[in-house]
Design an enzyme around this catalytic site. Structure first.
Site, PDB file in Angstrom:
ATOM      1  N   THR A 129     -17.963 -16.267  -5.495  1.00 40.99           N
ATOM      2  CA  THR A 129     -16.981 -16.580  -6.765  1.00 40.99           C
ATOM      3  C   THR A 129     -16.679 -15.096  -7.672  1.00 40.99           C
ATOM      4  O   THR A 129     -15.619 -14.854  -7.516  1.00 40.99           O
ATOM      5  CB  THR A 129     -17.498 -17.745  -7.641  1.00 40.99           C
ATOM      6  OG1 THR A 129     -17.803 -18.969  -7.020  1.00 40.99           O
ATOM      7  CG2 THR A 129     -16.167 -17.969  -8.768  1.00 40.99           C
ATOM      8  N   VAL A 144     -23.686 -11.497 -19.821  1.00 37.22           N
ATOM      9  CA  VAL A 144     -23.808 -12.156 -20.975  1.00 37.22           C
ATOM     10  C   VAL A 144     -22.370 -12.621 -21.259  1.00 37.22           C
ATOM     11  O   VAL A 144     -21.696 -11.592 -21.315  1.00 37.22           O
ATOM     12  CB  VAL A 144     -24.591 -11.391 -22.268  1.00 37.22           C
ATOM     13  CG1 VAL A 144     -24.294 -12.418 -23.420  1.00 37.22           C
ATOM     14  CG2 VAL A 144     -25.920 -10.907 -21.802  1.00 37.22           C
ATOM     15  N   GLY A 188     -19.875 -13.900 -19.872  1.00 31.80           N
ATOM     16  CA  GLY A 188     -18.747 -13.973 -18.980  1.00 31.80           C
ATOM     17  C   GLY A 188     -17.689 -12.686 -19.144  1.00 31.80           C
ATOM     18  O   GLY A 188     -18.001 -11.611 -19.359  1.00 31.80           O
ATOM     19  N   GLY A 236     -17.685 -29.747 -12.323  1.00 34.53           N
ATOM     20  CA  GLY A 236     -18.152 -28.464 -11.819  1.00 34.53           C
ATOM     21  C   GLY A 236     -18.680 -27.740 -12.689  1.00 34.53           C
ATOM     22  O   GLY A 236     -18.867 -26.407 -12.606  1.00 34.53           O
ATOM     23  N   ASP A 256     -31.336 -20.248 -19.267  1.00 38.86           N
ATOM     24  CA  ASP A 256     -30.146 -19.350 -18.880  1.00 38.86           C
ATOM     25  C   ASP A 256     -29.681 -18.510 -20.181  1.00 38.86           C
ATOM     26  O   ASP A 256     -29.565 -17.345 -20.218  1.00 38.86           O
ATOM     27  CB  ASP A 256     -29.008 -20.175 -18.397  1.00 38.86           C
ATOM     28  CG  ASP A 256     -27.602 -19.212 -18.123  1.00 38.86           C
ATOM     29  OD1 ASP A 256     -27.417 -18.665 -17.213  1.00 38.86           O
ATOM     30  OD2 ASP A 256     -26.798 -19.470 -19.385  1.00 38.86           O
ATOM     31  N   LYS A 297     -29.751 -14.417 -21.725  1.00 40.71           N
ATOM     32  CA  LYS A 297     -28.866 -13.575 -22.213  1.00 40.71           C
ATOM     33  C   LYS A 297     -29.409 -13.064 -23.493  1.00 40.71           C
ATOM     34  O   LYS A 297     -29.229 -12.109 -24.068  1.00 40.71           O
ATOM     35  CB  LYS A 297     -27.584 -14.668 -22.263  1.00 40.71           C
ATOM     36  CG  LYS A 297     -27.222 -15.184 -20.930  1.00 40.71           C
ATOM     37  CD  LYS A 297     -25.947 -16.070 -20.994  1.00 40.71           C
ATOM     38  CE  LYS A 297     -25.377 -16.368 -19.469  1.00 40.71           C
ATOM     39  NZ  LYS A 297     -24.650 -17.642 -19.735  1.00 40.71           N
TER      40      LYS A 297
END
Lengths: 430, 430
Positions: free
Chosen positions: B11, B130, B132, B185, B199, B203
């Site tokens: 992606t 971190v 996006g 999704g 997750d 970060k």
């Protein structure tokens, strides 16, 4: 050694002086250079500022600084327009970099001053002119490197945001909230520039110019302030789950842009609604990065001085060269036609018998709307309509000043007049 | 011509490929250089990706890229840990700049990889690891140039924020919200990494390391997820005017820092409460600039690819040199003792007769607290207490898993148990 000439030693100037004095190690690490303020322009050399400054670096003569061949960077934080403009302009011509916090000068002369800087191969940075300590100009310049930025908007004026916060959270009237702002030092003696939106208009004109590669002047910004918002409006907004914020907006389509400063209704759960008191926020919408928001202290000595010193660092590191402002003369203001939405409108005529006449005039204009209340005050929500059409309709109504308010609704929950919960209309406008 | 070797064409990799293919002019303007992706590592050369890529630049052999003397910058967007780490490390040794989106690798090897980059005089950037598309690492590095940053916190995981938003706004249970996240999704097949906070922990460990000049490893981050939050909790939070968010926090005092990922209760009018669905936000508190917040899309192809390409630009422009990460070994984790606040606590024992016993045990611990409900579920608010003390007390209570929840309150309105409106306690926990 980098030598700085500081024009002005007021609030922001003192802050800049203190950061450069107190953060030598950090600045050395960030730039590899020692930074020194070698001369400071003040109005009165003999005034005690409590800063323990070597008196010999103070001068009341700007030329001593601007013409000093040893000075590399001029930092203009004196405020005002004509003198500041002349000093900035002369400094660039003299081959000096310029950092300024002066939104009025930049808004008026953005194209010309950039050209001067370019001709002289020097940097012109003005992060502190918009959003105080928030790195919004840098964030915008970064976004533009990859993105087309088609929308930018922000809460850009702390005074009005403080007043609206107090009106909304503590049910103060506009006048009461303004009084409080005066008492706490959040408002100038003459608050016109803030409450009529002119201060925010200068800031959105700067942001729009950078985002769209144009020269958006203050006259391109349709400007409406917050003085007409009444306690009844605030009560109605709450019933609709909306909050009024004075928002500067700019958007572009093809070669035409629209820019405005006006009170706008946002969802009470939206990020903009959470911006209270003297904080600022700016939203930048890029084609690949999506929406970015930058939030922080929009004014104040230390945050603003922090932004000025960030610019000084970027001048020394030459990272100002990474972004070049190029004004594209074919990009022009198209009025406010690109803004569109449902409008909240309230009219409080002296005589209630006026209300049917106003409704009748509105009907004649062809506007669709839903009346929420019409006994004492007329309160209604319009269909989605463009801003320029709404302005024209309001002009035609020719209502007495201070008898009405109208605000565009930017809501994720309301996209048509049918989305307003009219089951509750009994509570409106009581 | 700058040649890039792309490791991974999933992606984010496809997004990077498309930006570099489609934004040639902008990138040329931003860097003065032409940028080309000259080789791409894929698992299967013959897979159709619909990208219309010249097949000859695809390879299944990483060495062909890492050892190619013509490649200037390696962009690692393949994910995973061991292989990615090995490729990044080899690339730096081979004298190539590295841009990566890999939070796991950076979190594990931040000090070592920075040292490798420094030894080889190359850049190592990881903005996309971190938040996006949010320029938070750059924003933090900018702030650090002038400020001591003592506090940093953020909503760093979109999946859990989506789940909490749905639980709060649409009254879904955790399981229902997780199901919805799967369907849309937003959640991985195995959601453990997200819902348990791992997750977000990676970060915040990266942010804490940069902010505090330390090597905050994942084991330094106290980590509690959101699985224990029940519909009853959500109802209680609403009654208190609070919203639960999974927040990564890091704070420093002297040479000791605390870092955690845990659900925290914030005022429903606070900026963090307005961050919905898969958006992220990060707050950075500097000594002169004050609090800055950065908000945007925390994941997704285009925003993440945008962050990667921003790093590529900074490598080419050498602006990565403006900030140097230096790990100070004397700065260590001090557990979670620097976090302090009132706690909300709920226990739902199988047998209500357990409740007096639990209250008794809490009393024995010396903790002051106010019981809001104790008929069927025990709900209480504690006095201000440090996080490590609260963890110890909860450990001592030794309650059955999934029978309880506890969340620290970070509120401007609640600073003591007396600020909770107990006039309304009848409504609690019904």
């Amino acid at each position: 050694m980098i030598k700085i000439g500081l024009l002005g030693l007021g609030t922001v100037g003192s802050g800049v002086y203190e950061i450069i004095r107190d953060k030598k190690d950090k600045l050395k690490k960030a730039t590899g250079k020692n930074i020194e303020i070698s001369k400071i322009l003040v109005r009165d050399k003999n005034k005690d500022r409590g800063l323990n400054i070597d008196q010999s670096i103070l001068t009341e003569n700007a030329d001593e600084i601007i013409n000093d061949p040893n000075i590399d960077i001029i930092v203009e934080v004196m405020g005002g327009i004509d003198k500041a403009y002349s000093y900035i302009s002369k400094s660039l011509k003299n081959g000096k970099h310029v950092v300024t916090a002066n939104k009025a000068v930049i808004s008026l002369h953005i194209d010309e001053l950039h050209n001067l800087a370019k001709e002289n191969n020097k940097g012109l940075l003005f992060e502190a002119s918009v959003g105080g300590g928030i790195p919004v100009i840098k964030g915008l310049k970064e976004a533009i490197k990859i993105n087309d930025v088609d929308n930018i908007k922000g809460i850009l004026n702390g005074t009005t945001n403080f007043i609206l916060s107090k009106m909304c959270d503590e049910n103060l009237s506009f006048d009461e909230a303004l009084d409080l702002a005066h008492k706490l030092g959040y408002a100038e003696a003459d608050p016109t520039d803030d409450v009529e939106g002119y201060d925010a208009a200068r800031k959105i004109s700067i942001l729009a110019s950078l985002a769209f590669n144009t020269n958006a002047s203050i006259s391109d910004v349709m400007c409406r302030g917050i003085t007409s918002i009444s306690p009844l409006d605030i009560k109605n907004f709450k019933l609709m789950g909306l909050v009024a914020k004075l928002i500067g907006s700019a958007t572009i389509d093809g070669n035409e842009f629209s820019a405005s400063v006006e009170p706008i209704l946002v969802d009470e759960s939206a990020p903009f609604a959470s911006v209270k008191d003297a904080f600022n926020i700016v939203s930048v919408e890029g084609c690949t990065v999506g929406e970015l928001q930058f939030y922080g202290q929009g004014a104040g000595k230390d945050p603003t001085a922090n932004a000025v010193v960030t610019d000084i660092i970027d001048i020394i590191n030459e990272s100002y060269k990474e972004y070049e402002y190029i004004c594209n003369d074919s990009i022009k203001s198209g009025g406010t036609k690109l803004f569109k939405g449902n409008y909240y409108m309230r009219v409080s005529p002296n005589n209630v018998n006026e209300i049917p006449k106003i409704v009748n005039n509105l009907n004649k204009s062809g506007l669709e709307f839903k009346v929420i209340e019409s006994d004492k005050d007329l309160v209604l929500i319009t269909e989605q309509i463009s801003s320029d059409q709404m302005e024209a309709i309001m002009n035609d109504l020719d209502l007495p000043q201070n008898s009405y308010s109208y605000l565009r609704i930017e809501s994720n929950n309301i996209s048509s007049i049918h989305d307003i919960d009219f089951g509750n209309t009994d509570s409106f406008a009581m």
